[in-house]
Design an enzyme around this catalytic site. Structure first.
Site, short mmCIF file in Angstrom:
data_model
loop_
_atom_site.label_atom_id
_atom_site.label_comp_id
_atom_site.label_asym_id
_atom_site.label_seq_id
_atom_site.Cartn_x
_atom_site.Cartn_y
_atom_site.Cartn_z
N GLU A 179 0.81 -1.23 0.00
CA GLU A 179 0.00 0.00 0.00
C GLU A 179 0.84 1.28 0.00
O GLU A 179 0.41 2.30 0.52
CB GLU A 179 -0.97 0.01 1.19
CG GLU A 179 -2.08 -1.03 1.08
CD GLU A 179 -3.11 -0.92 2.18
OE1 GLU A 179 -2.82 -0.29 3.22
OE2 GLU A 179 -4.22 -1.45 2.00
N GLU B 227 -6.55 -7.70 -1.41
CA GLU B 227 -7.26 -7.57 -0.14
C GLU B 227 -8.69 -7.09 -0.41
O GLU B 227 -8.92 -6.33 -1.36
CB GLU B 227 -6.59 -6.58 0.82
CG GLU B 227 -5.25 -7.00 1.38
CD GLU B 227 -4.68 -5.95 2.35
OE1 GLU B 227 -5.47 -5.19 2.94
OE2 GLU B 227 -3.45 -5.89 2.49
#
Length: 812
Positions: free
Chosen positions: A386, A458
């Site tokens: 991320e 995710e």
């Protein structure tokens, strides 16, 4: 002696504060704690603790008795995992350092070791979180723990030895059972006339069959052999082979190495993932390597168990090792059972300075070189999870992965759409689903290159944290959100698959989670007890029958005592529903609104069946009343669909029904108020395709409980004390007489042990959501010794005794 591996997991001394004088032979270590590896520098409570407690510079000290016969050999010391920054000293001299808590490091100690004498080995381990190495820099959404938490061992080798091997397989046409076996071999050598000889055998059957022999020129070479009649490594039949590589000089065996591999072709294409030419939708979960109390420090058996849970209980076909490389024992088990792996470098959102980036690139090299012979690994993650784009940095990480393995794709987990794409696969955390929005974004909305593969790394997680003790409708909504995403991804032909966040709840820093240092994002709790959402995944496998219900059928668990929507989770062909032994309805997979899942949740839309026949109504009236009553069950009066009001008016005008009659019928057939307790029974039925015979494979009975019991089941009861201690997981549940979990039973339990075992963590715990667990650890015995042991679990009026055996298989 050709070569020998000696594990150094026993006989360590530990102190939470490192002292420089520990490296000296004369240091008095009598006040240091006796520990065994794997070891966490600080056991932690289950929740509500300060994460600074494990941040320290600790010291480990051990005596190595070096045999005189080792002199003239190559002695290599390996630490498979120490969190997070390590310095290693032997006899007061620094022999190595390592700046990553998630990869192994090896040191040549041949020149420092004193042969025929006792040597002092000391490891200084820094587990502070202000280190300038990945994943540190900002706060992190997982606890990083500390200590030497993976194996430590010595390899005793000749001076001419095999340093490394990378084995690849090249699969031809799928109807051709021939394959190419390619080995890139690196050796350390001191003389000429060295030969490499390779042979192969199926792991299950047969003897080694010779492949060929080649003379070495230089220190590295590539061997290539055609192998006929191979059995491919598949998800349901993960066939493994052993490749034996021998280093020979003048007919004498100098070194030998055995590597386990599978013949398979794993490809990410723009329209999805292919294994051996067959398109497979990846359906996985993310896994942290942490455990209650012990942090990262768990031995082989527990690492293997997590892989088994993922494959056999949760029914997934893939796992992402978020956010760092994990135990080889875990990955080896994935190799064995056919569980695909996406592994990645350490990191979480933050990118540091130049030195930090250099270490991250080094982490890529270490990860790839150390894990590339695992057949189950299909994707290297080479971005910091991320993080923002950094083309110069990520060009280096991507190139490093391809330098050491050009047979696998690279990916990089990001949370940004249209991000710079230097890797082979666009991997993206898609959290668009909030319960109402679509389950996932289409590929074209996210990726910056439609010609490259696309994978969701995710989903869910923080969007809807769920505890085992949350109220029923919350737990059901959690499960449905996972089903919503899985169904949406299954409908997208050009998405390779998805990894849900996450396998189990985990400890996290104060800035995240629920304030108690736990992120309740898992489909299981920290002890690997399943939440309802686990059933969504378990239903997608076929080997074990699954039947779960989203409700306890207690009306007082719902606002206004309206049941709301009740779902069946099953992988059976049919489910039969009974109320007070009266058949109500039979459901099948075709009744699920989740049309892209093979076994989606099934909504119960009938609680009455033919019971209204007792009222001797006319057919039209009976149908209208049934429709209205079932609607009241789902929606309550305030949220009734407009069509039901129309039905009610029709019943009043056509059949002269009134409110008093409606209340009577509701209380009798739906409300379950004040009368005889209602019993619901659900039977999962499988149908034999050839004979059409039906058999009940699982039954659920829901009725007011009259008996409470404690269930405690160990994953294995024969503890093997070998290279290290062994651990068994004990799952504990409070259940009614029909085996249903009692989700609001949160009473204390006490543990007592007999024999050579001990409890990891406290000896008094409270169940949460009617569930909990314990970890039982073997104590050290003499070589060859075997003893009985027991764990005794007590609550206010129950005692359970689980028997164990502890057997030592340590070398003398």
């Amino acid at each position: 002696m050709m070569s020998e591996r000696i594990y150094l997991n026993d006989d360590w001394k530990f102190a939470e504060q490192f002292e420089a004088s520990m490296t000296e032979a004369a240091y008095d270590d009598s006040t240091m704690q006796n520990v065994r590896i794997p070891h966490t520098c600080k056991e932690t409570p289950l929740h509500y603790f300060d994460e600074h407690c494990y941040q320290m510079i600790s010291g480990y000290r051990r005596v190595i008795e070096a045999e005189k016969a080792w002199e003239g050999k190559k002695i290599l010391l390996t630490i498979d995992g120490a969190a997070h920054d390590s310095e290693v000293f032997l006899n007061g001299e620094k022999v190595g350092e390592h700046h990553c808590g998630y990869t192994a490091f090896t040191m040549d100690i041949s020149g420092v070791l004193r042969y025929g004498e006792k040597n002092i080995l000391v490891v200084k381990v820094d587990s502070r979180e202000d280190l300038n190495i990945p994943p540190f820099g900002y706060v992190i959404d997982y606890m990083t723990y500390g200590g030497i938490y993976r194996d430590v061992y010595l390899d005793i080798k000749n001076k001419d030895y095999i340093e490394d091997i990378f084995i690849r397989t090249n699969i031809g046409q799928m109807d051709d059972q021939n394959a190419e076996l390619i080995s890139e071999v690196t050796v350390q050598r001191t003389q000429e006339g060295l030969f490499l000889k390779q042979s192969l055998k199926n792991k299950k059957t047969g003897e080694y069959q010779p492949l060929g022999e080649s003379e070495i020129s230089g220190t590295s070479m590539q061997l290539s052999y055609l192998v006929e009649n191979v059995i491919l490594w598949e998800l349901e039949h993960p066939e493994l082979y052993e490749v034996k590589t021998e280093l020979i000089c003048d007919g004498k065996l100098m070194d030998e190495r055995i590597d386990r591999i599978g013949f398979r072709r794993a490809e990410f294409k723009k329209d999805g993932f292919y294994l051996n030419g067959k398109k497979i939708k990846l359906r996985g979960l993310n896994r942290h390597q942490s455990y209650p109390y012990a942090g990262y420090a768990m031995p082989k058996s527990m690492q293997q168990l997590d892989a088994d849970i993922l494959k056999r209980e949760l029914g997934v076909n893939a796992v992402r090792t978020s956010h760092y490389p994990q135990s080889h024992y875990f990955i080896e088990r994935c190799d064995e059972i056919g569980l695909l792996v996406f592994t990645e470098i350490p990191g979480w959102q933050h990118i540091g300075d130049a030195a930090w980036k250099d270490q991250a690139v080094e982490n890529v090299r270490d990860m790839v070189k150390q894990y590339r012979n695992h057949t189950s690994i299909i994707l290297w993650g080479v971005r910091i999870n991320e993080s923002q784009d950094d083309d110069a940095f990520y060009r280096r990480t991507n190139e490093a992965a391809h330098e050491f393995d050009d047979s696998r794709s690279t990916g990089g987990v990001r949370a940004n759409r249209k991000s710079s794409l230097l890797e082979d696969v666009y991997t993206y955390n898609d959290f668009v689903h909030d319960g109402k929005a679509k389950g996932c974004e289409p590929k074209k909305n996210v990726t910056s290159d439609m010609e490259k593969p696309y994978l969701i790394s995710e989903y869910n997680g923080h969007m809807y944290p769920t505890k085992t003790f949350d109220w029923e409708e919350h737990r059901a909504e959690h499960a449905l959100r996972h089903a919503n995403v899985l169904d949406a991804v299954a409908a997208e032909e050009d998405i390779a698959g998805c990894f849900g966040w996450c396998m189990f709840d985990y400890n996290t820093h104060k800035d995240f989670g629920s304030g108690d240092r736990i992120c309740y994002h898992g489909v299981m709790d920290m002890f690997r007890n399943p939440k309802l959402a686990a059933a969504v995944y378990a239903c997608q496998q076929e080997k074990e029958p699954v039947l779960e219900l989203s409700s306890s059928m207690d009306i007082g668990e719902h606002p206004g005592c309206n049941r709301g929507e009740t779902y069946i989770f099953t992988n059976a062909d049919k489910v039969r529903m009974y109320k007070n032994d009266r058949f109500i309805k039979e459901y099948s997979a075709a009744d699920s609104p989740y049309t892209h899942l093979k076994h989606g949740p099934i909504l119960i839309d009938d609680f009455i069946g033919d019971a209204l026949q007792e009222e001797h109504m006319k057919p039209g009236q009976e149908a209208g009343v049934k429709k209205a009553l079932n609607a009241f069950t789902r929606f309550g009066f305030a949220k009734l669909p407009k069509s039901i009001y129309a039905t009610g008016i029709w019943l009043i005008l056509r059949y002269h029904m009134n409110m008093e009659e409606a209340v009577r019928l509701y209380n009798k057939y739906i409300g379950d108020w004040g009368g005889t307790s209602t019993t619901y029974r659900f039977e999962a039925v499988m149908v034999d395709v050839s004979t059409r015979q039906e058999r009940v494979v699982k039954t659920i009975i829901k009725e007011p409980m009259t008996e409470r019991k404690i269930s405690a089941v160990a994953d294995h009861e024969n503890l093997i004390d070998a290279e290290s201690y062994d651990v068994a997981e004990v799952r504990i549940q409070a259940q009614d007489e029909h085996g249903n979990i009692l989700p609001f039973y949160n009473e204390p339990l006490t543990f007592e042990t007999e024999g050579p075992i001990e409890i990891i963590g406290p000896k008094t715990v409270a169940l949460q959501g009617g569930m909990g667990g314990a970890y039982v650890k073997s104590k050290r015995l003499q070589p060859g010794e075997k003893q009985n042991a027991a764990l005794i679990i007590r609550d206010c009026d129950t005692e359970i005794k689980i028997g164990f055996t502890v057997q030592s298989e340590r070398n003398i």
